[in-house]
Scaffold this active site. Structure first.
Site, PDB file in Angstrom:
ATOM      1  N   HIS A 129     -49.408  55.820  40.051  1.00  0.00           N
ATOM      2  CA  HIS A 129     -50.262  54.837  39.573  1.00  0.00           C
ATOM      3  C   HIS A 129     -51.610  55.181  39.794  1.00  0.00           C
ATOM      4  O   HIS A 129     -51.851  54.939  41.046  1.00  0.00           O
ATOM      5  CB  HIS A 129     -49.662  53.297  40.128  1.00  0.00           C
ATOM      6  CG  HIS A 129     -50.366  52.240  39.794  1.00  0.00           C
ATOM      7  ND1 HIS A 129     -49.546  51.013  39.523  1.00  0.00           N
ATOM      8  CD2 HIS A 129     -51.495  51.868  39.687  1.00  0.00           C
ATOM      9  CE1 HIS A 129     -50.384  50.254  39.122  1.00  0.00           C
ATOM     10  NE2 HIS A 129     -51.586  50.723  39.106  1.00  0.00           N
ATOM     11  N   HIS A 164     -50.668  49.578  34.862  1.00  0.00           N
ATOM     12  CA  HIS A 164     -49.718  50.560  35.388  1.00  0.00           C
ATOM     13  C   HIS A 164     -50.439  51.838  34.334  1.00  0.00           C
ATOM     14  O   HIS A 164     -49.811  51.785  33.217  1.00  0.00           O
ATOM     15  CB  HIS A 164     -48.293  50.522  35.495  1.00  0.00           C
ATOM     16  CG  HIS A 164     -47.515  51.820  35.895  1.00  0.00           C
ATOM     17  ND1 HIS A 164     -47.427  52.013  37.029  1.00  0.00           N
ATOM     18  CD2 HIS A 164     -47.238  52.747  35.133  1.00  0.00           C
ATOM     19  CE1 HIS A 164     -46.733  53.246  37.288  1.00  0.00           C
ATOM     20  NE2 HIS A 164     -46.772  53.631  36.073  1.00  0.00           N
ATOM     21  N   HIS A 216     -55.444  55.582  41.084  1.00  0.00           N
ATOM     22  CA  HIS A 216     -56.042  54.920  42.057  1.00  0.00           C
ATOM     23  C   HIS A 216     -57.089  55.726  42.725  1.00  0.00           C
ATOM     24  O   HIS A 216     -57.162  56.878  42.637  1.00  0.00           O
ATOM     25  CB  HIS A 216     -54.834  54.596  43.346  1.00  0.00           C
ATOM     26  CG  HIS A 216     -54.261  55.955  43.807  1.00  0.00           C
ATOM     27  ND1 HIS A 216     -53.237  56.266  43.301  1.00  0.00           N
ATOM     28  CD2 HIS A 216     -54.609  56.478  44.790  1.00  0.00           C
ATOM     29  CE1 HIS A 216     -52.813  57.361  43.683  1.00  0.00           C
ATOM     30  NE2 HIS A 216     -53.467  57.627  44.831  1.00  0.00           N
ATOM     31  N   HIS A 255     -59.609  56.430  45.855  1.00  0.00           N
ATOM     32  CA  HIS A 255     -59.755  56.586  47.223  1.00  0.00           C
ATOM     33  C   HIS A 255     -61.269  56.337  47.474  1.00  0.00           C
ATOM     34  O   HIS A 255     -62.107  56.997  46.875  1.00  0.00           O
ATOM     35  CB  HIS A 255     -59.282  57.975  48.075  1.00  0.00           C
ATOM     36  CG  HIS A 255     -57.848  58.268  47.821  1.00  0.00           C
ATOM     37  ND1 HIS A 255     -56.756  57.940  48.912  1.00  0.00           N
ATOM     38  CD2 HIS A 255     -57.238  58.798  47.033  1.00  0.00           C
ATOM     39  CE1 HIS A 255     -55.839  58.424  48.458  1.00  0.00           C
ATOM     40  NE2 HIS A 255     -55.912  59.072  47.237  1.00  0.00           N
ATOM     41  N   ASP A 270     -55.456  51.983  52.669  1.00  0.00           N
ATOM     42  CA  ASP A 270     -54.656  52.574  52.795  1.00  0.00           C
ATOM     43  C   ASP A 270     -53.708  52.870  54.073  1.00  0.00           C
ATOM     44  O   ASP A 270     -54.190  52.447  55.029  1.00  0.00           O
ATOM     45  CB  ASP A 270     -55.160  54.077  52.489  1.00  0.00           C
ATOM     46  CG  ASP A 270     -54.128  55.316  52.260  1.00  0.00           C
ATOM     47  OD1 ASP A 270     -54.176  55.817  51.146  1.00  0.00           O
ATOM     48  OD2 ASP A 270     -53.230  55.493  53.014  1.00  0.00           O
TER      49      ASP A 270
HETATM   50  P1  AMP Z   1     -52.552  60.068  46.636  1.00  0.00           P
HETATM   51  O1  AMP Z   1     -51.849  60.963  47.208  1.00  0.00           O
HETATM   52  O2  AMP Z   1     -53.635  60.193  45.602  1.00  0.00           O
HETATM   53  O3  AMP Z   1     -51.526  59.508  45.366  1.00  0.00           O
HETATM   54  O4  AMP Z   1     -52.598  58.569  47.328  1.00  0.00           O
HETATM   55  C1  AMP Z   1     -51.612  57.867  47.483  1.00  0.00           C
HETATM   56  C2  AMP Z   1     -51.944  57.108  48.736  1.00  0.00           C
HETATM   57  O5  AMP Z   1     -51.382  55.826  49.078  1.00  0.00           O
HETATM   58  C3  AMP Z   1     -51.802  57.908  50.173  1.00  0.00           C
HETATM   59  O6  AMP Z   1     -53.171  58.008  50.950  1.00  0.00           O
HETATM   60  C4  AMP Z   1     -50.779  56.955  50.800  1.00  0.00           C
HETATM   61  O7  AMP Z   1     -51.333  56.755  52.340  1.00  0.00           O
HETATM   62  C5  AMP Z   1     -50.930  55.562  50.236  1.00  0.00           C
HETATM   63  N1  AMP Z   1     -49.958  54.711  50.433  1.00  0.00           N
HETATM   64  C6  AMP Z   1     -48.693  54.952  50.075  1.00  0.00           C
HETATM   65  N2  AMP Z   1     -47.861  53.516  50.079  1.00  0.00           N
HETATM   66  C7  AMP Z   1     -48.696  52.853  50.552  1.00  0.00           C
HETATM   67  C8  AMP Z   1     -48.645  51.456  50.775  1.00  0.00           C
HETATM   68  N3  AMP Z   1     -47.549  50.626  50.713  1.00  0.00           N
HETATM   69  N4  AMP Z   1     -49.856  50.602  51.092  1.00  0.00           N
HETATM   70  C9  AMP Z   1     -51.026  51.189  51.189  1.00  0.00           C
HETATM   71  N5  AMP Z   1     -51.116  52.555  51.020  1.00  0.00           N
HETATM   72  C10 AMP Z   1     -50.224  53.182  50.669  1.00  0.00           C
HETATM   73 ZN    ZN Z   2     -47.677  50.980  38.878  1.00  0.00          ZN
END
Ligand code: AMP
Ligand code: ZN
Length: 106
Positions: A94, A46, A96, A98, A30
């Site tokens: 998309h 996606h 994910h 954590h 992240d």
């Molecule tokens: P969410 O709030 O669950 O949608 O988590 C999205 C996560 O993606 C956040 O913790 C961001 O810090 C992370 N994020 C956004 N852009 C990127 C990127 N380019 N590379 C790595 N992590 C990212």
């Molecule tokens: Zn996507």
């Protein structure tokens, strides 16, 4: 999806390093870590959020991926989080998972 940041990462547009990958998902760090280790497990497909995913095999594989990458990195204790929907804090639409470990600030 064209304008999806995680799809762009999956395509290699930013040269993001994958700490782990398999047929179903990639795992990368992240960009704004909320713990000593903060990884994101991102399906190659996606899907906007958990609400849009009905494929039970893929759902299972994503959790197996969590186990595989934590095992590979020797992480025994960790928290998994899936934010679903804007009000719950989802920022990237998309799906994910954590993975957070060590000094979790979440
Ligand atoms: P969410 O709030 O669950 O949608 O988590 C999205 C996560 O993606 C956040 O913790 C961001 O810090 C992370 N994020 C956004 N852009 C990127 C990127 N380019 N590379 C790595 N992590 C990212
Ligand atoms: Zn996507």
């Amino acid at each position: 999806m064209e304008n999806c940041i995680f799809c762009k990462i999956l395509r290699g547009d930013f040269g993001t390093e994958f700490v782990y990958e398999n047929d179903y998902a990639v795992v990368f760090k992240d960009i704004n870590p909320k713990a000593d280790t903060h990884l994101l497990v991102v399906p190659r497909l996606h899907v906007e959020s958990l609400n849009e995913l009905d494929d039970e095999v893929l759902l299972g594989k994503l959790l197996i991926t969590v186990k595989e990458v934590t095992k590979k990195l020797g992480i025994k204790s960790y928290r998994t989080v899936i934010n679903t929907g804007k009000e719950a804090g989802q920022e990237v639409f998309h799906l994910h998972i954590h993975i957070l470990s060590g000094n979790i600030k979440f």
